[in-house]
Design a protein around this motif. Sequence first.
Motif, mmCIF file in Angstrom:
data_model
loop_
_atom_site.group_PDB
_atom_site.id
_atom_site.type_symbol
_atom_site.label_atom_id
_atom_site.label_comp_id
_atom_site.label_asym_id
_atom_site.label_seq_id
_atom_site.Cartn_x
_atom_site.Cartn_y
_atom_site.Cartn_z
ATOM 1 N N THR A 1 -2.332 -18.428 -23.639
ATOM 2 C CA THR A 1 -1.230 -17.465 -24.275
ATOM 3 C C THR A 1 -1.799 -17.133 -25.635
ATOM 4 O OG1 THR A 1 -0.406 -19.567 -25.390
ATOM 5 C CG2 THR A 1 0.609 -18.832 -23.268
ATOM 6 N N ARG B 1 5.382 -17.376 -26.146
ATOM 7 C CA ARG B 1 4.603 -17.312 -24.906
ATOM 8 C C ARG B 1 4.491 -18.741 -24.291
ATOM 9 N NH1 ARG B 1 -0.371 -13.784 -27.737
ATOM 10 N NH2 ARG B 1 0.816 -12.076 -28.585
ATOM 11 N N GLU B 2 4.949 -18.682 -23.033
ATOM 12 C CA GLU B 2 5.062 -19.790 -22.211
ATOM 13 C C GLU B 2 3.806 -20.142 -21.448
ATOM 14 O OE1 GLU B 2 7.759 -21.426 -18.477
ATOM 15 O OE2 GLU B 2 8.801 -19.868 -20.107
ATOM 16 N N GLY B 3 3.220 -21.339 -21.460
ATOM 17 C CA GLY B 3 1.965 -21.647 -20.810
ATOM 18 C C GLY B 3 1.029 -22.359 -21.361
ATOM 19 N N GLU C 1 4.740 -22.706 -26.076
ATOM 20 C CA GLU C 1 4.913 -23.797 -25.648
ATOM 21 C C GLU C 1 4.694 -23.733 -24.179
ATOM 22 O OE1 GLU C 1 6.378 -26.845 -24.647
ATOM 23 O OE2 GLU C 1 6.667 -26.189 -26.654
ATOM 24 N N HIS C 2 4.318 -25.008 -23.616
ATOM 25 C CA HIS C 2 3.968 -25.252 -22.328
ATOM 26 C C HIS C 2 5.106 -25.613 -21.379
ATOM 27 C CE1 HIS C 2 1.670 -27.367 -18.991
ATOM 28 N NE2 HIS C 2 0.932 -26.593 -19.192
ATOM 29 N N GLU C 3 6.023 -26.162 -21.962
ATOM 30 C CA GLU C 3 7.257 -26.738 -21.029
ATOM 31 C C GLU C 3 8.278 -25.681 -20.738
ATOM 32 O OE1 GLU C 3 7.390 -29.562 -19.519
ATOM 33 O OE2 GLU C 3 5.637 -30.650 -20.545
ATOM 34 N N ALA C 4 8.389 -25.218 -19.612
ATOM 35 C CA ALA C 4 9.442 -24.240 -19.418
ATOM 36 C C ALA C 4 10.776 -24.432 -19.703
ATOM 37 C CB ALA C 4 9.355 -23.722 -17.650
ATOM 38 N N ALA C 5 11.144 -25.583 -19.523
ATOM 39 C CA ALA C 5 12.623 -26.176 -20.054
ATOM 40 C C ALA C 5 12.687 -25.879 -21.674
ATOM 41 C CB ALA C 5 13.018 -27.397 -19.649
ATOM 42 N N ALA D 1 10.901 -24.022 -23.518
ATOM 43 C CA ALA D 1 11.020 -22.520 -24.003
ATOM 44 C C ALA D 1 12.197 -21.860 -23.629
ATOM 45 C CB ALA D 1 9.649 -21.859 -23.086
ATOM 46 N N ALA D 2 13.037 -22.120 -22.647
ATOM 47 C CA ALA D 2 14.077 -21.506 -22.267
ATOM 48 C C ALA D 2 15.323 -21.991 -23.317
ATOM 49 C CB ALA D 2 14.584 -21.890 -20.901
#
Length: 222
Positions: free
Chosen positions: A142, A135-137, A110-114, A116-117
């Motif tokens: 990733t 894996r974030e990014g 997932e690219h979006e940090a929010a 992923a959280a």
Amino acid sequence: MNVIADPKLQAVIDRLQAKSRAQEAETGAWFADRAKKGELSWEDFDEKSHRFMADKLVALEPAKAEFCYLTCRALRARRVVECGTSFGVSTLYLAAAVRDNGGGTVIGTEHEAAKAAAARETFAAAELDPFIDLREGDLRETLQDVGGPIDFVLLDIWTEMVVPALRLIGPHLRQGAVIVADNTASSHRGYEAFFAWLADPTNRMRHTTLPFDGGLEMCVRD
């Protein structure tokens, strides 16, 4: 009998699927308006689109997600890759299949940090986080190391990122591994590079379009 036999997990899934369905009309209208204005490109998902989609679940439809769960069970899948985790709805089905197969790992991206959280919170609430490696990014980073032979891949991501993902995942697909890609009929133009990859004999893939809404491509490694 439900495909998902865990009532607690099914309750989490039902809540998220309902939220996703509630967003569909707004999302469809927004993209239709941009297409009418000639602002959309099949080759690039621009920043304006990324900002609009930041809080949208865009969950894989239940029937498709259940198909993925059952396919993973049939394969006895232990190592799964999901490209495009978003808020993690389809990841729950995949992780449940891995758990029910006796254990393993779902590698999510997932690219979006929010997003992923939020997904991590969902995985913990569903008690499936031990089976998920989120894996974030950028997936081109990733997915550099997927850790071993891959049994199943779900492609539910913007089409321009499909082939970059497959270039990394493809060498690790075991014989008989399955790739499922969403909306290959409704977004066929965007998937042109994907179909070219499938047609390349060096990639050893056989595939067919299943008659789900929008089309669902099922691909098997020779």
